[in-house]
Design a protein around this motif. Structure first.
Motif, PDB file in Angstrom:
ATOM      1  N   ALA A  97      46.757 -16.925  59.637  1.00 42.75           N
ATOM      2  CA  ALA A  97      46.890 -15.495  59.369  1.00 42.75           C
ATOM      3  C   ALA A  97      48.345 -15.116  59.573  1.00 42.75           C
ATOM      4  O   ALA A  97      49.115 -15.856  60.200  1.00 42.75           O
ATOM      5  CB  ALA A  97      45.989 -14.688  60.301  1.00 42.75           C
ATOM      6  N   ALA A  98      48.718 -13.960  59.072  1.00 41.26           N
ATOM      7  CA  ALA A  98      50.119 -13.542  59.137  1.00 41.26           C
ATOM      8  C   ALA A  98      50.576 -13.272  60.568  1.00 41.26           C
ATOM      9  O   ALA A  98      51.766 -13.419  60.880  1.00 41.26           O
ATOM     10  CB  ALA A  98      50.327 -12.306  58.276  1.00 41.26           C
ATOM     11  N   ALA A  99      49.655 -12.869  61.431  1.00 44.20           N
ATOM     12  CA  ALA A  99      49.998 -12.542  62.824  1.00 44.20           C
ATOM     13  C   ALA A  99      48.707 -12.397  63.608  1.00 44.20           C
ATOM     14  O   ALA A  99      47.614 -12.315  63.026  1.00 44.20           O
ATOM     15  CB  ALA A  99      50.800 -11.240  62.897  1.00 44.20           C
ATOM     16  N   PHE A 100      48.811 -12.390  64.921  1.00 49.20           N
ATOM     17  CA  PHE A 100      47.659 -12.009  65.733  1.00 49.20           C
ATOM     18  C   PHE A 100      47.385 -10.529  65.459  1.00 49.20           C
ATOM     19  O   PHE A 100      48.283  -9.693  65.500  1.00 49.20           O
ATOM     20  CB  PHE A 100      47.928 -12.243  67.213  1.00 49.20           C
ATOM     21  N   GLY A 101      46.144 -10.226  65.147  1.00 49.97           N
ATOM     22  CA  GLY A 101      45.799  -8.865  64.795  1.00 49.97           C
ATOM     23  C   GLY A 101      45.971  -8.543  63.325  1.00 49.97           C
ATOM     24  O   GLY A 101      45.709  -7.408  62.914  1.00 49.97           O
TER      25      GLY A 101
ATOM     26  N   GLU B 109      50.598  -8.382  66.120  1.00 45.26           N
ATOM     27  CA  GLU B 109      51.367  -8.648  67.328  1.00 45.26           C
ATOM     28  C   GLU B 109      51.886 -10.085  67.284  1.00 45.26           C
ATOM     29  O   GLU B 109      51.227 -10.981  66.752  1.00 45.26           O
ATOM     30  CB  GLU B 109      50.505  -8.482  68.584  1.00 45.26           C
ATOM     31  N   LYS B 110      53.035 -10.302  67.874  1.00 45.60           N
ATOM     32  CA  LYS B 110      53.598 -11.652  67.941  1.00 45.60           C
ATOM     33  C   LYS B 110      52.819 -12.518  68.912  1.00 45.60           C
ATOM     34  O   LYS B 110      52.603 -13.714  68.670  1.00 45.60           O
ATOM     35  CB  LYS B 110      55.064 -11.573  68.351  1.00 45.60           C
TER      36      LYS B 110
ATOM     37  N   PRO C  93      48.470 -18.042  64.860  1.00 43.07           N
ATOM     38  CA  PRO C  93      47.297 -17.213  64.559  1.00 43.07           C
ATOM     39  C   PRO C  93      46.313 -17.953  63.660  1.00 43.07           C
ATOM     40  O   PRO C  93      46.696 -18.532  62.642  1.00 43.07           O
ATOM     41  CB  PRO C  93      47.889 -15.997  63.845  1.00 43.07           C
ATOM     42  N   ALA C  94      45.055 -17.948  64.058  1.00 36.42           N
ATOM     43  CA  ALA C  94      44.003 -18.605  63.286  1.00 36.42           C
ATOM     44  C   ALA C  94      43.272 -17.578  62.426  1.00 36.42           C
ATOM     45  O   ALA C  94      43.232 -16.387  62.753  1.00 36.42           O
ATOM     46  CB  ALA C  94      43.014 -19.302  64.222  1.00 36.42           C
ATOM     47  N   ARG C  95      42.703 -18.044  61.354  1.00 37.23           N
ATOM     48  CA  ARG C  95      41.881 -17.179  60.488  1.00 37.23           C
ATOM     49  C   ARG C  95      40.459 -17.202  61.039  1.00 37.23           C
ATOM     50  O   ARG C  95      39.671 -18.094  60.724  1.00 37.23           O
ATOM     51  CB  ARG C  95      41.913 -17.678  59.041  1.00 37.23           C
TER      52      ARG C  95
END
Length: 254
Positions: free
Chosen positions: A75-79, A101-102, A152-154
């Motif tokens: 994913a692009a980022a956490f959250g 979030e980073k 970040p995981a999907r």
């Protein structure tokens, strides 16, 4: 085969569109099989019907490997919300934030746990004293006690056993709260509510993507989110489980 038509009078704006976006994003990972969206419109979604199949070890092993592949799509980022989706995100009937979030801890503590504490207290399912314990656990998580180098995981985001369907072709996932998160969160939710052949699922997962040492000890950390959500609307027993998981989280961080 007759499709499944889901409706909900008075559903929040873009409720089913959010579900469709999550399903399509997870399906795009080409890992775990995801229920296919046939049609979606305000207040209505049409999905493929999943026929019931055998709950067996072979299907569990295939699912474990496929779940790791889905997570690895990232994913692009956490959250982060599903790619291309700019609307609300829900878990069950509750809306939840998705602000990128980073760091995982900052995202998870604030948007997935702390956000549900006050509503759980207002519902009478969490005492103010117990809420303080949960808040303390959130502080520790937000400070980075459990951050690691995992990207970040999907993730499915609501991966309890009721959203894991066993079909003749293997496991199919439904009803996601999909976002960029930590892979251990999905596994912890499978553990929380029980899933057939979980050891086989996890074994196959680890062959595809080895988990970081100590992941089993961190299960209570990742169960804080679903317990907080359930403490809002499903009774004080979940409030008690939430504070127990918070205490275990604090013990791990010491």
């Amino acid at each position: 085969m007759n499709p499944v038509v889901k409706t909900r009078p008075g559903a929040p704006a873009r409720f089913f569109e959010a579900e469709a976006a999550g399903l399509r994003w997870l399906a795009a990972a080409r890992g775990a099989r995801i229920a296919r969206v046939i049609e979606v419109s305000p207040g209505r979604i049409v999905l493929e019907r999943i026929e019931t199949g055998r709950v067996d070890a072979a299907a569990a092993a295939s699912f474990g490997e496929a779940l790791a592949i889905m997570h690895d799509a990232g994913a692009a980022a956490f959250g982060a919300k599903p790619d291309g989706w700019d609307g609300p995100v829900f878990i069950g009937r509750l809306q939840q934030s998705c602000r990128p979030e980073k760091n995982w801890g900052a995202f998870y503590a604030e948007q997935r746990v702390r956000a549900f504490v006050a509503p759980a207290v207002e519902a009478g399912n969490l005492t103010p004293a117990d809420a303080t314990v949960v808040e303390q656990a959130c502080d520790v998580i937000a400070a980075g006690a459990f951050d690691d180098d995992e990207p970040p995981a999907r993730i499915h985001g609501d991966l309890w056993n009721g959203n894991v369907l066993w079909s003749p072709e293997g496991v199919v996932l439904i009803d996601p709260a999909a976002h960029g998160g930590h892979r251990e969160t999905d596994l912890a939710m499978l553990d929380l509510f029980g899933c057939p052949h979980l050891d086989i699922i996890v074994g196959a997962y680890e062959r595809a993507h080895p988990l970081r040492a100590g992941w089993r000890d961190r299960v209570p950390v990742h169960q804080l989110h679903p317990l907080a959500v359930h403490a809002v609307g499903h009774g004080p027993a979940y409030g008690a489980e939430l504070v127990d998981a918070a205490r275990r989280t604090l013990a791990l961080a010491r």
